[in-house]
Motif scaffolding. Structure first.
Motif, PDB file in Angstrom:
ATOM      1  N   LEU A 175       0.873  -1.176   0.000  1.00  0.00           N
ATOM      2  CA  LEU A 175       0.000   0.000   0.000  1.00  0.00           C
ATOM      3  C   LEU A 175       0.906   1.221   0.000  1.00  0.00           C
ATOM      4  O   LEU A 175       1.600   1.484   0.980  1.00  0.00           O
ATOM      5  N   ALA A 180      -1.637   2.960  -5.943  1.00  0.00           N
ATOM      6  CA  ALA A 180      -2.945   3.506  -6.310  1.00  0.00           C
ATOM      7  C   ALA A 180      -3.142   3.603  -7.824  1.00  0.00           C
ATOM      8  O   ALA A 180      -4.278   3.660  -8.310  1.00  0.00           O
ATOM      9  N   GLN A 186      -4.882  -1.268  -3.122  1.00  0.00           N
ATOM     10  CA  GLN A 186      -5.736  -0.300  -2.422  1.00  0.00           C
ATOM     11  C   GLN A 186      -7.153  -0.296  -2.997  1.00  0.00           C
ATOM     12  O   GLN A 186      -8.142  -0.323  -2.261  1.00  0.00           O
ATOM     13  N   HIS A 187      -7.255  -0.270  -4.309  1.00  0.00           N
ATOM     14  CA  HIS A 187      -8.564  -0.182  -4.946  1.00  0.00           C
ATOM     15  C   HIS A 187      -9.275  -1.535  -5.023  1.00  0.00           C
ATOM     16  O   HIS A 187     -10.503  -1.598  -4.886  1.00  0.00           O
ATOM     17  N   LEU A 190      -8.384  -3.764  -0.612  1.00  0.00           N
ATOM     18  CA  LEU A 190      -8.636  -3.070   0.647  1.00  0.00           C
ATOM     19  C   LEU A 190     -10.127  -2.989   1.017  1.00  0.00           C
ATOM     20  O   LEU A 190     -10.486  -3.262   2.173  1.00  0.00           O
ATOM     21  N   SER A 205       5.732   0.636   1.739  1.00  0.00           N
ATOM     22  CA  SER A 205       5.317   2.036   1.602  1.00  0.00           C
ATOM     23  C   SER A 205       6.322   2.817   0.769  1.00  0.00           C
ATOM     24  O   SER A 205       5.968   3.804   0.128  1.00  0.00           O
ATOM     25  N   TYR A 225       1.128   8.712   3.757  1.00  0.00           N
ATOM     26  CA  TYR A 225       0.085   8.244   2.843  1.00  0.00           C
ATOM     27  C   TYR A 225      -0.435   6.875   3.276  1.00  0.00           C
ATOM     28  O   TYR A 225      -1.659   6.640   3.317  1.00  0.00           O
ATOM     29  N   ASN A 228      -2.521   7.083   6.282  1.00  0.00           N
ATOM     30  CA  ASN A 228      -3.795   7.740   6.026  1.00  0.00           C
ATOM     31  C   ASN A 228      -4.850   6.771   5.494  1.00  0.00           C
ATOM     32  O   ASN A 228      -6.049   7.031   5.584  1.00  0.00           O
ATOM     33  N   LEU A 229      -4.399   5.645   4.951  1.00  0.00           N
ATOM     34  CA  LEU A 229      -5.325   4.609   4.509  1.00  0.00           C
ATOM     35  C   LEU A 229      -5.865   3.884   5.746  1.00  0.00           C
ATOM     36  O   LEU A 229      -5.283   3.997   6.835  1.00  0.00           O
ATOM     37  N   THR A 231      -5.358   1.440   7.386  1.00  0.00           N
ATOM     38  CA  THR A 231      -4.421   0.384   7.759  1.00  0.00           C
ATOM     39  C   THR A 231      -4.430   0.196   9.267  1.00  0.00           C
ATOM     40  O   THR A 231      -4.519   1.157  10.030  1.00  0.00           O
TER      41      THR A 231
END
Length: 302
Positions: A175, A180, A186-187, A190, A205, A225, A228-229, A231
């Motif tokens: 991630l 992205a 992520q898309h 997740l 990362s 970043y 911020n997900l 996680t």
């Protein structure tokens, strides 16, 4: 240090996790132990490791570092490669011995990177049977899987597990600011993990430094970043006290990013991320340890 809940487990873990691979690369074992203990002293509780990291050195050093009262301060995770019940059972016991513990908090199927991996794991004499036996015996508390190749493989692993009425407590995957845009975990993955209450373990990362070579993002931005997900933990390689300071600073300075901030960061990475150039773990086999060492799987090479 930020702390988050690991999916539906109700376990509290540090939002930054100490990566196991890099902790076995120091020339001096005492340096590795110092880094691990300093990380714990500064609030990092999630410990990542794997049976095959540095030919077992990572687990051995972490096992030594977790003596003297440190074991009960951490959430300890490791991974094994074996796809057969027999080999997986053997690797589980070897990991426990190296880590000097009777139980790990989370055990994961490592490098689920091939479409056939789920079939092997959930075969009648597959590794899943060894995991369930180990859990019943009290050797492990929670079960997860990892992979870095393609979100389609992760989704197939989740589908095959569902067919066997098998629930994962956590899933580990790349991630980052470039994921992205290319074969995006992520898309694609997740949302499913969040829907089913699985702990989300973000890794790569910075893509083992490859993402930084693009010269469009800084280390702190990469960590922010990923944090911020949604996680539970962002696992990052820490091979020196300086890098430990960087990881701690990322947690200390993290604030939820606005939609505008996220859009601006992703706009900066879009062009360089498009073909996966800076995520070679998705496009090349140099990160596929089990492809280079098929004997660790206990099955014929794919």
């Amino acid at each position: 240090m930020l702390y988050r809940t690991l999916g539906n487990t109700q376990e509290t873990v540090s939002a930054i996790g100490l990566g196991g691979f890099h902790i076995g690369q120091q020339k001096d074992e005492q340096e590795s132990i110092q880094i691990i203990r300093s990380a714990i002293d500064r609030g990092i509780t999630f410990m990542d490791n794997c049976w095959d990291y540095n030919k077992g050195t990572s687990e051995i050093r972490m096992g030594k570092a977790l003596q003297d009262g440190y074991r009960n301060q951490v959430f300890l995770m490791t991974k094994i490669d074996g796809r057969t019940k027999a080999l997986a059972s053997q690797q589980i016991d070897e990991s426990l011995k190296r880590l000097q513990t009777d139980q790990v908090d989370l055990l994961q199927f490592h490098e689920v990177i091939r479409l056939e991996d789920p079939d092997r794991i959930f075969a009648e004499d597959g590794a899943a049977a060894a995991f369930l036996d180990a859990k019943q015996a009290g050797k492990i508390r929670y079960i997860g899987f990892t992979g870095h190749k393609d979100p389609l493989v992760h989704l197939r692993m989740l589908d095959i597990a569902k067919e066997h009425d098998f629930h994962f407590d956590a899933v580990q995957m790349p991630l980052n600011v470039m994921d992205a845009h290319f074969r995006s975990f992520q898309h694609s993955v997740l949302p499913t993990l969040i829907e089913h209450g699985m702990g989300v373990l973000g890794m790569k990362s910075m893509g083992d430094g490859h993402i930084l070579k693009s010269n469009v993002v800084k280390p702190i931005e990469c960590l922010h970043y990923a944090l911020n997900l949604p996680t539970s933990v962002v696992i990052t390689g820490i091979d020196s006290m300086e890098i430990l300071d960087q990881a701690i600073a990322a947690a200390d300075t993290f604030k939820p990013m606005s939609a505008e901030e996220v859009t601006a960061l992703l706009s900066r990475t879009a062009a360089v991320a498009a073909n996966g150039r800076y995520e070679p773990f998705k496009t090349d086999n140099q990160f596929d340890a089990t492809a280079l060492n098929p004997e660790w799987l206990g099955v014929p090479a794919a």
